[in-house]
Write a protein that holds these residues in place. Structure first.
Motif, mmCIF file in Angstrom:
data_model
loop_
_atom_site.group_PDB
_atom_site.id
_atom_site.type_symbol
_atom_site.label_atom_id
_atom_site.label_comp_id
_atom_site.label_asym_id
_atom_site.label_seq_id
_atom_site.Cartn_x
_atom_site.Cartn_y
_atom_site.Cartn_z
ATOM 1 N N UNK A 1 0.855 -1.192 0.000
ATOM 2 C CA UNK A 1 0.000 0.000 0.000
ATOM 3 C C UNK A 1 0.889 1.240 0.000
ATOM 4 N N UNK A 2 0.670 2.105 -0.980
ATOM 5 C CA UNK A 2 1.439 3.338 -1.103
ATOM 6 C C UNK A 2 0.513 4.522 -0.862
ATOM 7 N N UNK A 3 1.004 5.473 -0.131
ATOM 8 C CA UNK A 3 0.231 6.696 0.114
ATOM 9 C C UNK A 3 1.068 7.920 -0.157
ATOM 10 N N UNK A 4 0.430 8.945 -0.700
ATOM 11 C CA UNK A 4 1.018 10.270 -0.812
ATOM 12 C C UNK A 4 0.202 11.183 0.105
ATOM 13 N N UNK A 5 0.842 11.726 1.115
ATOM 14 C CA UNK A 5 0.122 12.535 2.099
ATOM 15 C C UNK A 5 0.612 13.974 2.013
ATOM 16 N N UNK A 6 -0.322 14.869 1.706
ATOM 17 C CA UNK A 6 0.006 16.281 1.540
ATOM 18 C C UNK A 6 -0.299 17.063 2.805
ATOM 19 N N UNK A 7 0.384 18.175 2.961
ATOM 20 C CA UNK A 7 0.102 19.097 4.055
ATOM 21 C C UNK A 7 0.546 20.489 3.641
ATOM 22 N N UNK A 8 0.024 21.486 4.346
ATOM 23 C CA UNK A 8 0.495 22.847 4.138
ATOM 24 C C UNK A 8 -0.472 23.781 3.441
ATOM 25 N N UNK A 24 5.694 10.456 0.467
ATOM 26 C CA UNK A 24 5.291 9.145 -0.036
ATOM 27 C C UNK A 24 5.711 8.086 0.972
ATOM 28 N N UNK A 25 4.800 7.170 1.265
ATOM 29 C CA UNK A 25 5.097 6.113 2.224
ATOM 30 C C UNK A 25 4.523 4.787 1.749
ATOM 31 N N UNK A 26 5.026 3.710 2.325
ATOM 32 C CA UNK A 26 4.561 2.384 1.948
ATOM 33 C C UNK A 26 5.709 1.560 1.416
ATOM 34 N N UNK A 27 5.342 0.505 0.714
ATOM 35 C CA UNK A 27 6.340 -0.427 0.178
ATOM 36 C C UNK A 27 6.885 0.089 -1.157
ATOM 37 N N UNK A 28 7.734 1.101 -1.068
ATOM 38 C CA UNK A 28 8.263 1.781 -2.246
ATOM 39 C C UNK A 28 9.655 1.248 -2.572
ATOM 40 N N UNK A 29 9.833 0.851 -3.808
ATOM 41 C CA UNK A 29 11.147 0.397 -4.250
ATOM 42 C C UNK A 29 11.958 1.560 -4.828
ATOM 43 N N UNK A 30 11.310 2.389 -5.611
ATOM 44 C CA UNK A 30 11.994 3.550 -6.180
ATOM 45 C C UNK A 30 10.952 4.574 -6.623
ATOM 46 N N UNK A 31 11.386 5.832 -6.639
ATOM 47 C CA UNK A 31 10.499 6.922 -7.063
ATOM 48 C C UNK A 31 11.137 7.663 -8.218
ATOM 49 N N UNK A 32 10.347 7.895 -9.240
ATOM 50 C CA UNK A 32 10.792 8.700 -10.370
ATOM 51 C C UNK A 32 10.369 10.142 -10.171
ATOM 52 N N UNK A 98 5.503 9.153 -9.691
ATOM 53 C CA UNK A 98 5.612 7.913 -10.457
ATOM 54 C C UNK A 98 6.592 7.032 -9.710
ATOM 55 N N UNK A 99 6.134 5.875 -9.308
ATOM 56 C CA UNK A 99 7.009 5.063 -8.486
ATOM 57 C C UNK A 99 6.797 3.576 -8.738
ATOM 58 N N UNK A 100 7.748 2.831 -8.239
ATOM 59 C CA UNK A 100 7.688 1.367 -8.328
ATOM 60 C C UNK A 100 7.611 0.816 -6.915
ATOM 61 N N UNK A 101 6.665 -0.069 -6.704
ATOM 62 C CA UNK A 101 6.519 -0.662 -5.383
ATOM 63 C C UNK A 101 7.422 -1.896 -5.252
ATOM 64 N N UNK A 102 7.457 -2.416 -4.053
ATOM 65 C CA UNK A 102 8.264 -3.614 -3.795
ATOM 66 C C UNK A 102 7.638 -4.860 -4.408
ATOM 67 N N UNK A 103 6.398 -4.733 -4.903
ATOM 68 C CA UNK A 103 5.669 -5.905 -5.374
ATOM 69 C C UNK A 103 5.420 -5.901 -6.881
ATOM 70 N N UNK A 104 5.875 -4.856 -7.568
ATOM 71 C CA UNK A 104 5.579 -4.749 -8.993
ATOM 72 C C UNK A 104 6.774 -4.118 -9.695
ATOM 73 N N UNK A 105 7.261 -4.780 -10.727
ATOM 74 C CA UNK A 105 8.426 -4.250 -11.439
ATOM 75 C C UNK A 105 8.075 -3.034 -12.286
ATOM 76 N N UNK A 106 6.793 -2.843 -12.574
ATOM 77 C CA UNK A 106 6.371 -1.707 -13.397
ATOM 78 C C UNK A 106 6.187 -0.460 -12.546
ATOM 79 N N UNK A 107 6.387 0.702 -13.151
ATOM 80 C CA UNK A 107 6.107 1.961 -12.467
ATOM 81 C C UNK A 107 4.654 2.354 -12.692
ATOM 82 N N UNK A 108 4.102 3.073 -11.731
ATOM 83 C CA UNK A 108 2.720 3.536 -11.822
ATOM 84 C C UNK A 108 2.605 4.936 -11.258
ATOM 85 N N UNK A 109 1.635 5.713 -11.730
ATOM 86 C CA UNK A 109 1.404 7.042 -11.154
ATOM 87 C C UNK A 109 0.536 6.950 -9.906
ATOM 88 N N UNK A 110 0.852 7.771 -8.943
ATOM 89 C CA UNK A 110 0.074 7.860 -7.717
ATOM 90 C C UNK A 110 -0.266 9.326 -7.455
#
Length: 121
Positions: A1-8, A24-32, A98-110
């Motif tokens: 589960x990936x979350x982007x939490x904004x503030x301000x 950005x938090x969760x099982x993130x492998x890399x962020x573009x 745009x990031x890649x999670x620990x469970x998917x080799x593909x990148x996706x937008x969040x």
């Protein structure tokens, strides 16, 4: 589960400043690319600024010279410093990554949930 939490977000007078943060938090492998979009009432969502992992940024002409984007890769966080705010900057601001999670080799937008910025006297 990936979350982007904004503030301000919030209410500010014309000419004022705000700083948005998005973590950005969760099982993130890399962020573009990370960045910000905004959507005003009855208008389409538009790019404000976007920044790759390393390198130059892309900033909308309407905010160039007033807004600055930055990121802290160690914290998976992107910031938007907004100065000299105008009433036409009023919108819901959305964090984007745009990031890649620990469970998917593909990148996706969040997307974040959005934070309201209102510029009014």
């Amino acid at each position: 589960q990936v979350q982007l939490v904004e503030s301000g977000g919030g209410l500010v007078q014309p000419g004022g400043s705000l700083r948005l943060s998005c973590a950005a938090s969760g099982s993130i492998a890399s962020i573009g690319p990370m960045g910000w979009f905004r959507q005003a009432p009855e208008k389409e969502r538009e790019l404000v600024a976007i920044m790759p992992s390393y390198g130059s940024t892309n900033i909308a002409d309407s905010v160039k010279g007033r807004f600055t984007i930055s990121r802290d890769n160690a914290k998976n966080t992107v910031y938007l410093q907004m100065n000299s705010l105008k009433p036409e900057d009023t919108a819901v601001y959305y964090c984007y990554a745009v990031l890649r999670t620990a469970y998917n080799a593909d990148t996706s937008p969040y997307w974040g949930q959005g934070t309201q910025v209102t510029v009014s006297s």
